[in-house]
Every structure is written in structure tokens, then in C-alpha cells.
Design a protein around this motif. Structure first.
Motif, mmCIF file in Angstrom:
data_model
loop_
_atom_site.group_PDB
_atom_site.id
_atom_site.type_symbol
_atom_site.label_atom_id
_atom_site.label_comp_id
_atom_site.label_asym_id
_atom_site.label_seq_id
_atom_site.Cartn_x
_atom_site.Cartn_y
_atom_site.Cartn_z
ATOM 1 N N LEU A 427 7.230 7.774 2.428
ATOM 2 C CA LEU A 427 6.406 8.970 2.248
ATOM 3 C C LEU A 427 5.941 9.109 0.807
ATOM 4 C CD1 LEU A 427 8.286 11.651 4.405
ATOM 5 C CD2 LEU A 427 6.044 10.642 4.865
ATOM 6 N N VAL A 428 6.852 8.837 -0.128
ATOM 7 C CA VAL A 428 6.493 8.913 -1.545
ATOM 8 C C VAL A 428 5.414 7.893 -1.874
ATOM 9 C CG1 VAL A 428 7.356 8.537 -3.888
ATOM 10 C CG2 VAL A 428 8.734 9.825 -2.244
ATOM 11 N N ILE A 429 5.572 6.684 -1.384
ATOM 12 C CA ILE A 429 4.594 5.632 -1.650
ATOM 13 C C ILE A 429 3.235 5.986 -1.051
ATOM 14 C CG2 ILE A 429 4.007 3.222 -1.119
ATOM 15 C CD1 ILE A 429 6.990 2.581 -1.341
ATOM 16 N N ARG A 430 3.260 6.605 0.120
ATOM 17 C CA ARG A 430 1.999 6.938 0.781
ATOM 18 C C ARG A 430 1.231 8.035 0.055
ATOM 19 N NH1 ARG A 430 2.725 8.836 6.803
ATOM 20 N NH2 ARG A 430 3.549 6.704 6.905
ATOM 21 N N TYR A 431 1.939 9.059 -0.428
ATOM 22 C CA TYR A 431 1.254 10.220 -1.018
ATOM 23 C C TYR A 431 1.161 10.169 -2.539
ATOM 24 C CZ TYR A 431 1.511 12.227 3.632
ATOM 25 O OH TYR A 431 1.364 12.454 4.990
ATOM 26 N N LEU A 432 1.833 9.207 -3.163
ATOM 27 C CA LEU A 432 1.722 9.022 -4.614
ATOM 28 C C LEU A 432 1.308 7.579 -4.875
ATOM 29 C CD1 LEU A 432 4.936 10.916 -5.803
ATOM 30 C CD2 LEU A 432 2.590 11.779 -5.775
ATOM 31 N N PRO A 433 0.005 7.296 -4.813
ATOM 32 C CA PRO A 433 -0.468 5.905 -4.894
ATOM 33 C C PRO A 433 -0.040 5.181 -6.167
ATOM 34 C CG PRO A 433 -2.223 7.377 -4.172
ATOM 35 C CD PRO A 433 -1.091 8.248 -4.608
ATOM 36 N N PHE A 434 0.144 5.904 -7.280
ATOM 37 C CA PHE A 434 0.505 5.217 -8.519
ATOM 38 C C PHE A 434 1.882 4.553 -8.425
ATOM 39 C CE2 PHE A 434 2.629 9.239 -9.109
ATOM 40 C CZ PHE A 434 3.765 8.931 -9.833
ATOM 41 N N ILE A 435 2.722 5.050 -7.489
ATOM 42 C CA ILE A 435 4.043 4.448 -7.293
ATOM 43 C C ILE A 435 3.895 2.998 -6.845
ATOM 44 C CG2 ILE A 435 6.157 4.538 -5.922
ATOM 45 C CD1 ILE A 435 6.082 6.684 -7.960
ATOM 46 N N GLN A 436 2.859 2.730 -6.038
ATOM 47 C CA GLN A 436 2.653 1.375 -5.547
ATOM 48 C C GLN A 436 2.421 0.392 -6.692
ATOM 49 O OE1 GLN A 436 -0.257 1.073 -2.411
ATOM 50 N NE2 GLN A 436 0.325 3.029 -1.506
ATOM 51 N N LYS A 437 1.821 0.875 -7.783
ATOM 52 C CA LYS A 437 1.505 -0.009 -8.894
ATOM 53 C C LYS A 437 2.720 -0.335 -9.770
ATOM 54 C CE LYS A 437 -3.230 1.761 -9.165
ATOM 55 N NZ LYS A 437 -4.268 2.411 -10.027
ATOM 56 N N ILE A 438 3.708 0.546 -9.749
ATOM 57 C CA ILE A 438 4.840 0.334 -10.658
ATOM 58 C C ILE A 438 6.105 -0.130 -9.941
ATOM 59 C CG2 ILE A 438 3.947 2.044 -12.267
ATOM 60 C CD1 ILE A 438 6.110 3.971 -11.269
ATOM 61 N N ILE A 439 6.162 0.067 -8.618
ATOM 62 C CA ILE A 439 7.418 -0.236 -7.927
ATOM 63 C C ILE A 439 7.733 -1.728 -7.950
ATOM 64 C CG2 ILE A 439 6.371 -0.441 -5.623
ATOM 65 C CD1 ILE A 439 8.913 0.913 -4.520
ATOM 66 N N SER A 440 6.702 -2.568 -7.822
ATOM 67 C CA SER A 440 6.947 -4.016 -7.804
ATOM 68 C C SER A 440 7.428 -4.541 -9.150
ATOM 69 C CB SER A 440 5.683 -4.756 -7.348
ATOM 70 O OG SER A 440 5.396 -4.461 -6.011
#
Length: 529
Positions: A427-440
Motif C-alpha cells: 500500500l505504501v509503495i502504491r500511494y507513495l511513488p517516490f518509495i519505489q525509487k529508493i527501496i531498491s
């Protein structure tokens, strides 16, 4: 270490042949894993009539060569998709870390207590009737001991190699690493998140077991694999998912009975796989059948130590009172109480048990136990994710109510916790797109740092020169001559440890135990006391 690499290559090739023979179009790691299970099941049948030595290996090797020559299997294809250098470096670190820890001496106390002895019996003789009369722990049958005996190569005279834990660990982590590599590429699925989370956790809770032939490590890994494959099945089902899950469930139960709650996966299979449920059930029965047959030979019971399941009357059967003492011993050990107190109410033994746990174990325990409070997103997640969490949570309750030693429960505890948390992360990844850029990148950096830290802590410079060629052997423990009712034996001198001593060895003299014949393979029986 060189010997370990050679044995792992040989084991992997043999397992791949049998996995590819029975399972088509599966990922490489899963094919090898399926082959390991198939080989162990076959080896258990062979162990009823033959010692686990060169003859069994030759028969299995002939079967693999025959499958290749008749083109019943296809050789694995090299990966065509390039892998980024950082995930690849993490895979190399995993290999080095597993190799370092798997070749060290085993520090698990049960290895000297009965693991090594159980394996030596399997290497030396067919299943021995009434072996549990000599030492109750030798009736604690595990398919994993047969796996270790199959690939110990003790007949070479170089020692009994116990490298199967490292092989399985490396194999499972390679499969999890593939999910992590996909996550780095931006594939944020529940199964990829779960695989990635298990990479550091596997070393954190199981790293100390890598040099032991014990059953705790494989049981936990198989429970995690069942959870991951169940998620994969919900995301993009493949024809192999259902039979592979059933294969692993059956194997996990024969490795350690604490994995028994996994059978609850059969319930959703009843409506999901109606057209082939009978075949799946048959597959599960075939996997567990040799385990029950070995139980009958070793102890006289279908399941040991559960004397209530007293269905047969063999002359080698372990007396019910001794089986009950062993059962109470397991429960008492898990609850940290004496055997005479195992039937105390939960309210009496639980506070003491909890007070004896470390802080991090309490955090893991309560976090897993309270996951129903955090499972709201499961209502919006695929039904199979919710089902998987429910099975794992049932495993936590089963573990807590039976023998709650933490090393018996890590499989269900961590799987339960992660299955409840991953929907929140999605849910966090879906609604906070910037998380996708830093999680990896953050995950990559964390894994590199954690693996390097773990390697620095576990590296044994003092023993390294001795392990370059051969892994550390079993500890040599002192034993002395003692007596059975009608024969001589060896007895432990310290803590009941027999280690890998000559057979037969018991924790103490057994004046009430007699040989059933002129040879050890004839087995043992208990005399009236």
C-alpha cells in the motif's frame, strides 16, 4: 571448502536430473529442490533394505544417467537476462558466507547427542528394528538424516561430510535472490518482497545451523518456501505450483513434525484443484509413506514419541512408558519446565517461559502473535495471501501449545509476521511513488552491509587453513565400554554425547536392552523391567 564445492556440484547435478525427470518447465532452483526431495524419498525406501552407501548412490546415479541418455530430461539453459552488478555481488557474498559457515565445526549440542549417531546408523545398516530402545532420540526419525547420510560419502574413508544444510540453504537463498533481483528491476510483487525479506533473516536466525545436520534449518526453510510459492500461485499460477507445494509440505513434515500445520494448505486445494486433488493427495502420501515405515522399524510406532498411536505389537517396540517420557521431555524442553510439569496450565508455565526469552525473541513472538490486529490490508489483498497468513498463524499457535522452543518456531513466526506486513508495504509503495525509487538501492546497500558484517563475525581465521580442502569433521567425544543385557556397547562419558562414535553407543548402560539376534542389523528389544 574445495570438497564442499565438489559435493555441492555433484549433489546439484543429481538433484537436477531427478527434479527435471518429474517436474517440467520449472525454474532451475526449484527443479533442483524438487529433485532433492525425490532423491530423499527414494533413499528412505532404499534405507529399509540397504545402508546408505556407495551402492545406493550408484543406483541413483545410474537412474540419472539413464534419464539423460534417453533424453527424458533436458539440460538447464543459461540465463539470458543480464543481472546488475550489485545484485550479482550480493549473490557472490551469499555463496562465500554459506561456504564459510557450512564448513565449520557444528556447535549444535544435539549433533553430538544424537544427530551424528543417527546418521552413522543410516550409513552403516538398513533401518534397525527397535533402535529407539538403545536411545530414544534415535527413534526421532527425520528424512533429513537420510539426506545427510546419502550425501555424506562416508564410504570414502575421509569422514562423514555433513554439507546438506549448506546445499539446501544456498539453493533456497538463490531462489529468494532471484525475487530480490526482480525487485531491483522494479517488480514490486508480494512474493518478491517476501523473498527479499527472507535473505537477511535466513542468516540471522539460521546461520548458526549451517554446519549442523539437524532438522531445524531445513524445516524453517521449507515453511518459508511454502509461503513464497503460495504467494506466487496467487499472483501468476504455473502448472507446477500445486504439486510442488504438496511435495514440499510432505517433505517438511517428514523432516520435522513441527511443520505439521502446513497440511492446512490441503483445505483450499480441495476447491482450487478439484480436478486433480486425488493426484495431489496421492503425491503427498507417497512422500510421507517411507517416513512412517521407518518409524515403525525404529520404534514400533507410526509416529514417535506418541505412544497413544499404539497400533502394532512388534517385539522391538519401545515400551510405552519410555515413549511417554520422551514425549514429555520434548514438551518440557520447549516450555523450559521439568517433565513432571508438562501438563501444568498455560497460565503457570507461560510466564516463566516468557521471562526466559531474550528481548529480540519477545519482539518476534509478540509481533507474530498480534498480527491479527495488523491484518486489515489482508481484506483488500488476494484471498490466497490471507489464506497463507492464516495457515502460518495456525502454525504459530501449534508451536506455542506444544513445544515452544524458538528454533522450532522460527519458520512459522517469521512467515506469519511478514505475510501480515507485506500488504501494508504494498500500500505504501502504491500511494507513495517516490518509495519505489529508493527501496531498491536502500535494500541493496543494507544487504551488502549486513552480509559483510555477518561474514566478519562468523569468519574463523584460526581453522581456515584446515578447512580449505576438507570441512570440519564431527567433534570427537570420549566414550567407554559398557554393557547391554546380552552384548557390549559404548557409552558416553560426558553429557550423554556419543557423537560419531563406534556403534552401538548409548548415553549410559542399557541393562534392560538386548540384541534381537547375532548382528546389530537384527535390532534391539526391551526386556521386562
Amino acid at each position: 571448502m574445495l570438497t564442499a564445492i565438489l559435493i555441492w556440484f555433484y549433489t546439484g547435478a543429481l538433484c537436477y536430473a531427478y527434479g527435471a525427470l518429474f517436474f517440467k518447465k520449472m525454474p532451475f532452483a526449484l527443479t533442483v529442490l524438487a529433485g532433492l526431495v525425490v532423491l530423499t524419498v527414494l533413499a528412505q525406501f532404499f534405507s529399509l533394505f540397504l545402508p546408505m552407501g556407495w551402492m545406493v548412490l550408484l543406483i541413483l546415479l545410474a537412474g540419472a544417467i539413464g534419464a539423460v541418455l534417453t533424453r527424458r530430461i533436458s539440460l538447464p539453459q543459461p540465463a539470458t537476462r543480464p543481472v546488475a552488478w550489485l545484485p550479482l555481488s550480493i549473490l557472490v557474498l551469499i555463496l562465500i558466507l554459506v561456504l564459510e559457515n557450512a564448513t565449520q565445526r557444528s556447535t549444535h549440542p544435539d549433533t553430538s547427542l544424537y544427530h551424528a549417531q543417527a546418521i552413522r546408523w543410516i550409513e552403516s545398516y538398513p533401518a534397525v528394528p527397535g533402535l529407539g530402545n538403545l536411545h530414544g532420540r534415535l527413534a526421532f526419525n527425520s528424512a533429513w538424516f537420510v539426506t545427510n547420510a546419502l550425501f555424506s560419502f562416508s564410504f570414502l574413508g575421509l569422514g562423514s561430510f555433513h554439507l546438506s544444510a549448506g546445499f539446501l540453504f544456498l539453493l533456497v537463498l538463490f531462489f529468494f535472490w532471484q525475487g530480490f533481483a526482480s525487485l531491483v528491476e522494479g517488480q514490486f510483487s508480494a512474493s518478491n518482497l517476501l523473498k527479499t525479506a527472507f535473505l537477511p533473516l535466513a542468516f540471522y536466525v539460521l546461520g548458526g545451523e549451517l554446519s549442523s545436520p539437524g532438522s531445524d534449518l531445513p524445516a524453517s526453510l521449507l515453511i518459508w518456501l511454502a509461503a513464497v510459492l503460495w504467494l506466487e500461485k496467487s499472483e501468476q499460477e504455473q502448472p507446477y505450483h500445486a504439486p510442488l507445494i504438496i511435495l514440499l509440505i510432505g517433505f517438511a513434515i517428514t523432516v520435522k513434525l513441527s511443520a505439521l500445520p502446513l497440511v492446512l494448505f490441503f483445505i483450499p486445494f480441495l476447491w482450487q484443484e478439484k480436478h486433480r486433488f486425488a493426484r495431489l493427495l496421492t503425491l503427498g502420501v507417497l512422500v510421507v509413506l517411507p517416513f512412517f515405515l521407518r518409524n515403525l522399524v525404529l520404534s514400533g510406532y507410526l509416529i514417535y514419541p506418541f505412544p497413544a498411536l499404539d497400533l502394532f505389537d512388534f517385539d522391538w517396540k519401545v515400551p510405552a512408558v519410555l515413549a511417554e517420557n520422551d514425549r514429555r521431555g520434548v514438551i518440557g524442553f520447549g516450555r523450559l519446565i521439568g517433565t513432571e510439569d508438562v501438563f501444568k496450565p498455560f497460565s503457570e508455565w507461560f510466564p516463566y517461559w516468557l521471562s526466559r526469552q531474550t528481548l529480540n525473541r519477545r519482539v518476534i513472538f509478540f509481533a507474530a502473535l498480534l498480527t491479527p490486529l495488523a491484518s486489515l490490508p489482508l481484506r483488500f489483498a488476494p484471498r490466497m495471501l490471507w489464506t497463507g497468513w492464516l495457515v502460518m498463524y495456525s502454525g504459530v499457535l501449534f508451536w506455542l501449545s506444544s513445544a515452544p522452543d524458538f528454533r522450532f518456531g522460527y519458520g512459522f513466526l517469521l512467515a506469519t509476521l511478514l505475510l501480515a506486513l507485506i500488504p501494508w508495504l504494498l500500500l505504501v509503495i502504491r500511494y507513495l511513488p517516490f518509495i519505489q525509487k529508493i527501496i531498491s538501492p536502500l535494500t541493496c546497500l543494507f544487504l551488502v552491509a549486513y552480509l559483510l558484517f555477518t561474514l566478519a563475525r562468523s569468519f574463523e581465521l584460526r581453522t581456515f587453513p584446515n578447512r580449505v580442502l576438507l570441512p570440519a569433521d564431527y567433534d570427537r567425544v570420549p566414550v567407554e565400554t559398557c554393557s547391554l543385557a546380552n552384548a557390549s556397547a559404548f557409552c558416553a562419558r560426558e553429557y550423554g554425547f556419543c557423537g560419531y562414535a563406534e556403534l552401538p553407543c548409548a548415553p549410559s548402560p542399557r541393562y534392560w536392552v538386548a540384541l534381537r539376534g547375532a548382528d546389530l542389523r537384527d535390532g534391539f528389544r526391551a526386556l521386562p523391567r
